[in-house]
Design an enzyme around this catalytic site. Structure first.
Site, PDB file in Angstrom:
ATOM      1  N   ASP A 416       0.826  -1.200   0.000  1.00  8.11           N
ATOM      2  CA  ASP A 416       0.000   0.000   0.000  1.00  8.11           C
ATOM      3  C   ASP A 416       0.866   1.259   0.000  1.00  8.11           C
ATOM      4  O   ASP A 416       2.058   1.232   0.325  1.00  8.11           O
ATOM      5  CB  ASP A 416      -0.918  -0.010   1.229  1.00  8.11           C
ATOM      6  CG  ASP A 416      -2.229   0.719   0.980  1.00  8.11           C
ATOM      7  OD1 ASP A 416      -2.317   1.492   0.011  1.00  8.11           O
ATOM      8  OD2 ASP A 416      -3.175   0.516   1.771  1.00  8.11           O
ATOM      9  N   ASP A 481     -10.513   2.189  -3.079  1.00 10.95           N
ATOM     10  CA  ASP A 481     -10.888   1.974  -1.684  1.00 10.95           C
ATOM     11  C   ASP A 481     -12.394   2.015  -1.492  1.00 10.95           C
ATOM     12  O   ASP A 481     -12.887   1.622  -0.434  1.00 10.95           O
ATOM     13  CB  ASP A 481     -10.239   3.045  -0.793  1.00 10.95           C
ATOM     14  CG  ASP A 481      -8.798   2.722  -0.464  1.00 10.95           C
ATOM     15  OD1 ASP A 481      -8.367   1.584  -0.702  1.00 10.95           O
ATOM     16  OD2 ASP A 481      -8.090   3.623   0.033  1.00 10.95           O
TER      17      ASP A 481
END
Length: 678
Positions: A416, A481
């Protein structure tokens, strides 16, 4: 520079060279000045946008590259030239892929004795025909990435620049340009700052440029040093944006994803703990979630943020990549063993590039964070960015990742990156964004070589780092997301213009949705996610027994259709009509057709559904199965009932041209149709 005589589909005849020599009267110039060239430079009678620019302390600001040589390669050619006055050499690498895509890269070498400042060097130049043109690009924001938008091009210079230090959510490094009957496409495989430019030439044609964007003084070439651009990918099609997009997806499948042992096997159904647990890691609860996930048919269990340091929220511990023994007294081993014992793979979340000010690492090495002396270091998500260009920083991160992966049966890393780069200065105060990007890829490659069986997912607050460059080192993109199914309709439609569905993560999440608060049926959430790299992101312990059974059925359907849905070249998608989205996959022996309704339709009834599926030998087809068994249709006629029941045959020509008269769907609902030859 080498002149571009033609770029596009088809094969011009040998006499195309007749168009090369043209008189020029630009500003009274008395010599012929080619303008449609690879990487035009300033001066020499060219007054457009320079795609290559630099200087040597203010001198050698003009380039006149000559003495061209051609080196043939297995994939294409390398063109090499030199400006002997400026002591600069340029090389173009062009590789021709059999799917109709040209990959290009540029190298610039300083053969002088003094430093050469490279201000700009595009990775590619593409020539576009004259006449009116429409440009289609991707923009958006966090949670709404890959939003398609189109605009007519005027007579001025069109420019897009991104300075976020990653691909970004708002300015994707790719575009489509339709002029006449041809649609052109370009994508820059760059994970950092990038630039796209469309320049209008004097004859009405256009040049499209793409490459890295440099900060001032960022690329300094000392004597003998070279700059190597990222690769850019170019294609053109007579079949519109969809035709050009299909070629780009094909080059990802066939040439960029170069991990045969990984890409040859089905993409595992993934369970991610984030939205179900966040930072609340309780071993017994996670083991119970894993048990339910295995019962549902999940094949990979990924433990997300919260397992390391003293990470109870997003304000601490990034950089301290050791197991939190408060949560895992015996380490991760018991959870990993439990997951693998249930028949699933185990994956783990990392954010290696970042550091929390509240961390042991930062307290020991505050100088390891990017910054400029005398300037503040602005926080984003309570974190700073580590300077990967420093070897000690890169070595530390590799050692910590390696220590976690070594000896543990971990087969997947979710990599990430949750903030943009700001004040990205190195130890000498110079900008290092381009070097940071290369250092990131080098670290990924180092992990890959050490642990070749470990797959890596590229995540950057969702789809903030999605490009062909990072896909050289990773296997999956976390598309967004935002897991809201209604938002995902548009997000996933845009993303599939550049990426095949098999590498785009799409998860069935909880209801109400964690980002938007919307409530959707499980059927709608499943229909929207099923064609991609399917995952589940919720607390399965909260599901009622009937919800567990239904979710298991959707996962089972995905596995059965997965060979079709993820087959190279099989996917298709259309533009939404009145809020109705259509996508799917087609092979000569079967078709999976997905239909979803976003907002309520304005029309009294939907138009017939037309799908540009490929040709097949079978003359007659029928609907073999409908999922869910009772879709949220409105006013179904007897003829439509017969069609859905498989009692009415039709040809592919009917599907392509006349269309199927499917019933209207209620808003925020969907259906999957399996279509087979009779």
């Amino acid at each position: 520079m080498p002149e571009i005589l033609y770029f596009g589909p088809g094969c011009p005849g040998d006499d195309i060279s007749l168009s090369a020599e043209r008189a020029s009267r630009i500003n009274g110039m008395d010599v012929s000045v080619p303008s449609a060239v690879l990487l035009p430079v300033g001066g020499l009678g060219f007054f457009g946008w320079p795609a290559l620019a630099g200087h040597r302390n203010g001198r050698d600001f003009l380039l006149n590259v000559q003495d061209w040589q051609v080196e043939r390669t297995t994939m294409g050619v390398v063109l090499r030239g030199r400006d002997r006055v400026a002591a600069i050499a340029v090389a173009f690498e062009l590789a021709i892929h059999d799917c109709g895509v040209v990959a290009t890269a540029v190298s610039v070498t300083n053969h002088g004795t003094e430093t050469y400042t490279l201000d700009r060097c595009m990775a590619a130049t593409m020539a576009v025909g004259d006449g009116p043109a429409v440009l289609t690009s991707l923009s958006g924001m966090w949670g709404r990435e890959f939003r398609l938008s189109s605009e007519p091009l005027g007579r001025g210079l069109w420019m897009q620049e991104s300075r976020r230090g990653r691909t970004s959510h708002d300015r994707f490094p790719g575009l489509f340009l339709t002029s006449g009957r041809t649609t052109y496409a370009i994508h820059v495989g760059a994970s950092g700052n990038h630039q796209l430019a469309v320049d209008l030439l004097d004859d009405g044609c256009r040049l499209v440029h793409g490459g890295e964007l440099f900060e001032p003084g960022e690329v300094l070439l000392e004597a003998g040093q070279s700059y190597h651009s990222p690769q850019a990918y170019l294609t053109a099609s007579f079949e519109g944006v969809d035709g050009a997009a299909s070629r780009l997806r094909a080059v990802v499948d066939k040439s960029i994803l170069d991990w045969p042992d990984v890409t040859a096997r089905p993409r595992p159904v993934t369970f991610n703990t984030w939205e179900g647990s966040y930072f609340d890691h309780r071993l017994d609860a996670l083991k119970a979630q894993a048990e339910v996930a295995a019962e549902l048919g999940v094949e990979r269990f990924v433990l997300d943020d919260g397992w390391f340091g003293r990470r109870d929220d997003d304000t601490s511990s990034l950089g301290d990549w050791s197991v939190d023994h408060r949560k895992y007294p015996s380490g991760l081993g018991p959870l990993i063993d439990h997951v693998i014992g249930l028949g699933m793979e185990f994956g783990l979340w990392f954010e290696p590039e970042m550091v929390s000010p509240d961390s042991d690492l930062y307290r020991a090495h505050p100088d390891w964070a990017l910054g400029i002396a005398g300037r503040p270091r602005p926080l984003s998500r309570h974190q700073l960015v580590l300077d990967l260009t420093r070897q000690d920083v890169s070595d530390y991160l590799f050692d910590r990742i390696d220590a976690v992966l070594e000896g543990q049966r971990i087969s997947y890393v979710k990599w990430d990156m949750n903030r943009d780069l700001t004040n990205a200065g190195g130890v000498d105060g110079r900008a290092v964004t381009a070097s940071q990007t290369r250092a990131l890829h080098a670290l990924m490659e180092r992990v890959r070589k050490r642990h070749p069986a470990v797959e890596i997912e590229s995540c950057a607050s969702g789809g903030g780092r999605a490009n062909y460059g990072v896909l050289r080192h990773t296997h999956r993109i976390w598309t967004s997301d935002c897991t809201d199914a209604l938002e995902r309709l548009e997000i996933q439609r845009g993303a599939t213009h550049f990426f095949p569905p098999s590498i785009l993560g799409a998860h069935i999440s909880g209801s109400p949705n964690h980002q938007t608060g919307r409530r959707h049926s499980l059927a709608f959430r499943a229909v929207v996610a099923l064609a991609y790299h399917l995952g589940v992101e919720l607390d399965p312990l909260t599901l009622a027994p009937d919800e567990r059974r239904e979710l298991a059925q959707w996962i089972s359907l995905h596995k059965r259709l997965r060979p079709l849905l993820h087959a190279s070249g099989a996917s298709f998608a259309g533009d939404p009509v009145d809020g109705r989205y259509v996508w799917g996959a087609a092979m000569p022996d079967r078709i999976a057709l997905f239909v979803a309704q976003g907002p309520t339709m304005l029309a009294e009834q939907p138009p017939p559904l037309r799908v540009a599926v490929p040709q097949a030998t079978a003359r007659s087809w029928r609907i073999a199965a409908v999922h869910p068994a009772a879709p949220a249709f409105i006013r179904v006629s007897s003829g439509q009932q017969a069609l859905l029941a498989g009692d009415s045959d039709f040809s592919l020509d009917t599907l392509r041209h006349a269309g199927l008269a499917l019933p209207m769907l209620r808003p925020e609902s969907g259906v999957i149709l399996e279509i087979e030859p009779v």
